[in-house]
Design an enzyme around this catalytic site. Structure first.
Site, PDB file in Angstrom:
ATOM      1  N   ILE A  14     -51.291 107.974 -62.375  1.00 21.89           N
ATOM      2  CA  ILE A  14     -52.085 109.404 -61.911  1.00 21.89           C
ATOM      3  C   ILE A  14     -52.899 110.116 -63.354  1.00 21.89           C
ATOM      4  O   ILE A  14     -53.691 110.636 -63.742  1.00 21.89           O
ATOM      5  CB  ILE A  14     -50.667 110.958 -62.251  1.00 21.89           C
ATOM      6  N   ALA A  84     -47.484 112.246 -70.173  1.00 25.20           N
ATOM      7  CA  ALA A  84     -46.317 110.958 -69.732  1.00 25.20           C
ATOM      8  C   ALA A  84     -44.697 111.431 -69.298  1.00 25.20           C
ATOM      9  O   ALA A  84     -44.418 113.071 -69.603  1.00 25.20           O
ATOM     10  CB  ALA A  84     -46.732 110.504 -71.426  1.00 25.20           C
ATOM     11  N   THR A 132     -43.390 117.443 -60.523  1.00 29.83           N
ATOM     12  CA  THR A 132     -42.712 116.834 -59.412  1.00 29.83           C
ATOM     13  C   THR A 132     -42.358 118.000 -58.303  1.00 29.83           C
ATOM     14  O   THR A 132     -41.423 118.732 -58.689  1.00 29.83           O
ATOM     15  CB  THR A 132     -42.200 115.703 -59.702  1.00 29.83           C
ATOM     16  N   ASP A 133     -42.474 117.702 -57.291  1.00 26.99           N
ATOM     17  CA  ASP A 133     -41.359 118.395 -56.247  1.00 26.99           C
ATOM     18  C   ASP A 133     -39.989 118.233 -56.107  1.00 26.99           C
ATOM     19  O   ASP A 133     -39.270 118.213 -55.461  1.00 26.99           O
ATOM     20  CB  ASP A 133     -42.293 118.289 -54.431  1.00 26.99           C
ATOM     21  N   GLU A 134     -39.210 116.246 -57.324  1.00 26.61           N
ATOM     22  CA  GLU A 134     -38.240 116.030 -56.866  1.00 26.61           C
ATOM     23  C   GLU A 134     -37.253 117.095 -57.642  1.00 26.61           C
ATOM     24  O   GLU A 134     -35.992 117.231 -57.236  1.00 26.61           O
ATOM     25  CB  GLU A 134     -37.706 114.856 -57.713  1.00 26.61           C
ATOM     26  N   TYR A 157     -33.913 111.152 -63.215  1.00 30.84           N
ATOM     27  CA  TYR A 157     -35.261 111.967 -63.446  1.00 30.84           C
ATOM     28  C   TYR A 157     -35.881 113.408 -62.143  1.00 30.84           C
ATOM     29  O   TYR A 157     -36.633 113.809 -63.750  1.00 30.84           O
ATOM     30  CB  TYR A 157     -36.900 110.857 -62.308  1.00 30.84           C
ATOM     31  N   SER A 158     -35.284 113.828 -61.503  1.00 26.84           N
ATOM     32  CA  SER A 158     -35.701 114.477 -61.354  1.00 26.84           C
ATOM     33  C   SER A 158     -35.112 115.902 -62.663  1.00 26.84           C
ATOM     34  O   SER A 158     -35.478 117.518 -62.675  1.00 26.84           O
ATOM     35  CB  SER A 158     -34.623 115.425 -59.743  1.00 26.84           C
ATOM     36  N   LYS A 161     -37.072 115.950 -65.376  1.00 26.52           N
ATOM     37  CA  LYS A 161     -38.612 116.661 -65.243  1.00 26.52           C
ATOM     38  C   LYS A 161     -38.356 118.281 -64.875  1.00 26.52           C
ATOM     39  O   LYS A 161     -38.782 119.233 -65.400  1.00 26.52           O
ATOM     40  CB  LYS A 161     -39.378 115.970 -63.721  1.00 26.52           C
ATOM     41  N   LYS A 196     -43.011 101.644 -57.669  1.00 28.89           N
ATOM     42  CA  LYS A 196     -42.900 102.045 -56.492  1.00 28.89           C
ATOM     43  C   LYS A 196     -43.881 102.096 -54.846  1.00 28.89           C
ATOM     44  O   LYS A 196     -43.948 100.642 -54.375  1.00 28.89           O
ATOM     45  CB  LYS A 196     -44.363 104.276 -56.783  1.00 28.89           C
TER      46      LYS A 196
HETATM   47  P1  NAD Z   1     -46.556 106.539 -64.869  1.00 31.06           P
HETATM   48  O1  NAD Z   1     -45.179 106.522 -65.042  1.00 31.06           O
HETATM   49  O2  NAD Z   1     -47.621 105.464 -63.543  1.00 31.06           O
HETATM   50  O3  NAD Z   1     -47.120 106.397 -66.133  1.00 31.06           O
HETATM   51  C1  NAD Z   1     -46.866 107.342 -66.913  1.00 31.06           C
HETATM   52  C2  NAD Z   1     -47.362 107.173 -68.356  1.00 31.06           C
HETATM   53  O4  NAD Z   1     -46.407 107.728 -69.923  1.00 31.06           O
HETATM   54  C3  NAD Z   1     -47.269 105.545 -68.744  1.00 31.06           C
HETATM   55  O5  NAD Z   1     -49.018 105.424 -69.081  1.00 31.06           O
HETATM   56  C4  NAD Z   1     -46.640 105.479 -69.966  1.00 31.06           C
HETATM   57  O6  NAD Z   1     -46.783 104.366 -70.928  1.00 31.06           O
HETATM   58  C5  NAD Z   1     -46.531 106.738 -70.835  1.00 31.06           C
HETATM   59  N1  NAD Z   1     -45.805 107.405 -71.806  1.00 31.06           N
HETATM   60  C6  NAD Z   1     -44.146 107.357 -70.819  1.00 31.06           C
HETATM   61  N2  NAD Z   1     -43.377 107.333 -71.783  1.00 31.06           N
HETATM   62  C7  NAD Z   1     -44.136 107.771 -72.898  1.00 31.06           C
HETATM   63  C8  NAD Z   1     -43.917 108.106 -74.568  1.00 31.06           C
HETATM   64  N3  NAD Z   1     -42.278 108.366 -74.813  1.00 31.06           N
HETATM   65  N4  NAD Z   1     -45.074 108.874 -75.091  1.00 31.06           N
HETATM   66  C9  NAD Z   1     -46.406 108.394 -74.437  1.00 31.06           C
HETATM   67  N5  NAD Z   1     -46.099 107.946 -73.571  1.00 31.06           N
HETATM   68  C10 NAD Z   1     -45.443 107.701 -72.759  1.00 31.06           C
HETATM   69  O7  NAD Z   1     -46.216 108.055 -64.333  1.00 31.06           O
HETATM   70  P2  NAD Z   1     -47.193 109.022 -63.139  1.00 31.06           P
HETATM   71  O8  NAD Z   1     -46.778 108.190 -61.121  1.00 31.06           O
HETATM   72  O9  NAD Z   1     -49.070 108.929 -63.106  1.00 31.06           O
HETATM   73  O10 NAD Z   1     -46.704 110.377 -63.057  1.00 31.06           O
HETATM   74  C11 NAD Z   1     -46.972 110.710 -64.859  1.00 31.06           C
HETATM   75  C12 NAD Z   1     -46.753 112.369 -64.101  1.00 31.06           C
HETATM   76  O11 NAD Z   1     -46.719 112.827 -62.889  1.00 31.06           O
HETATM   77  C13 NAD Z   1     -44.941 112.252 -64.664  1.00 31.06           C
HETATM   78  O12 NAD Z   1     -45.690 113.261 -65.491  1.00 31.06           O
HETATM   79  C14 NAD Z   1     -44.524 112.419 -63.241  1.00 31.06           C
HETATM   80  O13 NAD Z   1     -43.276 112.713 -63.263  1.00 31.06           O
HETATM   81  C15 NAD Z   1     -45.500 113.123 -62.395  1.00 31.06           C
HETATM   82  N6  NAD Z   1     -45.782 113.459 -60.872  1.00 31.06           N
HETATM   83  C16 NAD Z   1     -45.974 111.836 -60.693  1.00 31.06           C
HETATM   84  C17 NAD Z   1     -45.615 111.251 -59.105  1.00 31.06           C
HETATM   85  C18 NAD Z   1     -45.738 110.493 -58.587  1.00 31.06           C
HETATM   86  O14 NAD Z   1     -46.091 110.176 -56.886  1.00 31.06           O
HETATM   87  N7  NAD Z   1     -45.749 109.683 -59.207  1.00 31.06           N
HETATM   88  C19 NAD Z   1     -45.498 113.006 -58.269  1.00 31.06           C
HETATM   89  C20 NAD Z   1     -45.651 113.840 -58.779  1.00 31.06           C
HETATM   90  C21 NAD Z   1     -45.315 113.936 -60.302  1.00 31.06           C
HETATM   91  P1  TYD Z   2     -40.719 106.004 -54.833  1.00 33.68           P
HETATM   92  O1  TYD Z   2     -42.139 104.951 -54.532  1.00 33.68           O
HETATM   93  O2  TYD Z   2     -39.545 105.193 -55.954  1.00 33.68           O
HETATM   94  O3  TYD Z   2     -40.430 107.405 -54.841  1.00 33.68           O
HETATM   95  P2  TYD Z   2     -40.124 108.922 -54.846  1.00 33.68           P
HETATM   96  O4  TYD Z   2     -38.177 107.714 -55.245  1.00 33.68           O
HETATM   97  O5  TYD Z   2     -40.312 109.312 -56.439  1.00 33.68           O
HETATM   98  O6  TYD Z   2     -39.554 109.371 -54.068  1.00 33.68           O
HETATM   99  O7  TYD Z   2     -39.481 105.625 -53.085  1.00 33.68           O
HETATM  100  C1  TYD Z   2     -39.888 106.255 -51.731  1.00 33.68           C
HETATM  101  C2  TYD Z   2     -39.264 106.299 -50.744  1.00 33.68           C
HETATM  102  O8  TYD Z   2     -39.217 105.516 -50.473  1.00 33.68           O
HETATM  103  C3  TYD Z   2     -37.963 107.157 -51.589  1.00 33.68           C
HETATM  104  O9  TYD Z   2     -37.010 107.489 -50.270  1.00 33.68           O
HETATM  105  C4  TYD Z   2     -37.232 105.339 -51.790  1.00 33.68           C
HETATM  106  C5  TYD Z   2     -37.952 104.500 -50.884  1.00 33.68           C
HETATM  107  N1  TYD Z   2     -38.092 102.826 -51.208  1.00 33.68           N
HETATM  108  C6  TYD Z   2     -37.479 101.956 -50.190  1.00 33.68           C
HETATM  109  O10 TYD Z   2     -36.585 101.885 -49.451  1.00 33.68           O
HETATM  110  N2  TYD Z   2     -37.282 100.250 -51.228  1.00 33.68           N
HETATM  111  C7  TYD Z   2     -37.628 100.600 -51.777  1.00 33.68           C
HETATM  112  O11 TYD Z   2     -37.833  98.933 -52.918  1.00 33.68           O
HETATM  113  C8  TYD Z   2     -37.971 101.467 -52.917  1.00 33.68           C
HETATM  114  C9  TYD Z   2     -38.727 101.096 -54.140  1.00 33.68           C
HETATM  115  C10 TYD Z   2     -38.296 102.777 -52.176  1.00 33.68           C
END
Ligand code: NAD
Ligand code: TYD
Length: 349
Positions: A14, A84, A132-134, A157-158, A161, A196
């Site tokens: 993101i 991050a 996150t919504d989690e 994780y959640s 957060k 993911k």
């Molecule tokens: P991601 O894992 O793809 O990226 C995380 C980034 O943070 C990476 O570039 C990593 O190198 C950097 N990072 C990790 N630890 C670090 C540290 N100690 N110091 C500096 N940099 C560090 O994550 P994402 O999916 O892009 O999520 C970004 C943010 O959005 C997170 O805070 C996550 O909780 C939140 N978020 C993600 C989702 C989703 O669906 N992916 C949804 C809602 C909120």
């Molecule tokens: P994920 O992408 O890990 O996001 P989150 O756990 O943060 O919602 O998973 C999305 C959904 O897919 C979650 O219900 C777990 C499921 N899932 C699988 O069924 N198989 C997989 O290998 C993974 C990674 C996720």
């Protein structure tokens, strides 16, 4: 007005979309991408803008207090957009302490550095925490998460957060630190690390590998195209009210198994495989411990006050995402490193 903004985690999924949007849309801002480049961080995600005049990358760890204090004193950021984090639920089950360290302690170190730097001179300053919504835990069959839903996180994780959200609020209450928080649903799109669900399954379909569906597949998530999240972040950063929380969601709930079947259909067409071919790869595997049944966001607040809504349908967003992964096979090969192979084997044995 010019601004200096530190975006943490800007080399991640993101974060790279947020950095790209800010660098291209605000040439008069200085955008500093602060990232320690964990397995999830990848500078290839930003190749197209890396030479922009208003962009700078700094490699550094948000849990290193001395480094962060020095950096904040040198840059004097007006704004921090904090993304991050350790972000994958399955990894948090295996190594919860790493999540506490980065997500809780790292957030506190940033908050502290911002507080000490501005020492109550808060005019035009903002700490924007991306969450996150989690944090709200799980829903049953009905209902939606609103900004007033109480926190009830179920995974390490959640929980990490949720804790970081609480610290942001606490710094606002205790030290008047101006903050805003947004809690977003599951994102999908280009540059997402293939651990993911969506990129993992795209990668596996391309390589004819099993699609590991956890449990019975009847878990529900609310999916949002990552570019729509970046647009929401831009709006909230500039127009959101301080000390407020905004929920961001896709108005787009899918049971995992239905999503996987849609993905299989789209990929059969794109790969010119016979209809039904990819669905044969679906394999039900052991469930994730503490697996939240359903997430769904009520995004009416951001819609009403900031006029935001998603710009693409899920079918369009998914199709664009698959196209991106198919064209960028080199990116996928690069991130399928040996360290990731070890994680994959351990997770799915
Ligand atoms: P991601 O894992 O793809 O990226 C995380 C980034 O943070 C990476 O570039 C990593 O190198 C950097 N990072 C990790 N630890 C670090 C540290 N100690 N110091 C500096 N940099 C560090 O994550 P994402 O999916 O892009 O999520 C970004 C943010 O959005 C997170 O805070 C996550 O909780 C939140 N978020 C993600 C989702 C989703 O669906 N992916 C949804 C809602 C909120
Ligand atoms: P994920 O992408 O890990 O996001 P989150 O756990 O943060 O919602 O998973 C999305 C959904 O897919 C979650 O219900 C777990 C499921 N899932 C699988 O069924 N198989 C997989 O290998 C993974 C990674 C996720």
């Amino acid at each position: 007005m010019s601004k200096k903004i530190i975006i943490t985690g800007g080399a991640g999924f993101i974060g790279s979309h947020v950095v790209r949007l800010f660098v291209t849309k605000y040439p008069h801002y200085d955008i500093i991408n602060l990232d320690s480049l964990t397995y999830a961080g990848n500078l290839h995600n930003l190749k197209d803008i890396e030479n922009s005049k208003n962009y700078r990358f700094i490699k550094g760890d948000i849990t290193n207090e001395d480094f962060i204090n020095e950096l904040f004193n040198e840059i004097r950021p007006d704004g921090v957009i904090h993304l991050a984090a350790e972000s994958h639920v399955d990894r948090s089950i295996k190594d919860p302490l790493a999540f506490a360290k980065t997500n809780i302690l790292g957030t506190m170190i940033l908050l502290n550095a911002f507080k000490n730097l501005w020492d109550n001179n808060w005019e035009n300053k903002l700490f924007y925490h991306i969450s996150t919504d989690e944090v709200y835990g799980t829903l049953g069959e009905d209902g939606l998460f609103t900004e007033d839903t109480s926190y009830s996180p179920n995974s390490p994780y959640s929980a990490s957060k949720a804790s970081s959200d609480h610290f942001v609020r606490a710094y606002g209450e205790t030290y008047d630190l101006p903050y805003v928080i947004s809690n977003c649903s599951n994102n999908y799109g280009s540059f997402q690390f293939p651990e993911k669900l969506i990129p993992l399954f795209i990668n596996n379909i391309i390589n004819n590998k099993p699609l590991p569906v956890y449990g019975d597949g009847n878990y529900t998530r609310d999916w949002l195209y990552v570019i729509d999240h970046a647009i929401a972040i831009d709006l909230i950063f500039h127009e959101g009210a301080t000390t407020e929380t905004y929920n961001i969601g896709g108005f787009n709930e899918w049971k995992n198994i239905d999503l996987v079947k849609l993905l299989c259909q789209q990929m059969d067409e794109k790969l010119e495989r016979e209809k039904g071919t990819s669905e044969q790869l679906i394999t039900y595997v052991k469930d994730r411990p503490g697996h939240d049944l359903r997430y769904a966001i009520d995004a009416s607040k951001i819609n009403k006050y900031l006029g935001w809504k998603p710009s693409v349908t899920f079918e369009e967003g998914l199709s664009k995402t698959i196209d991106w992964y198919m064209v960028n096979s080199e990116w996928l090969e690069n991130v399928n490193s040996s360290a990731y192979k070890d994680y994959y084997e351990n997770q799915y044995e």
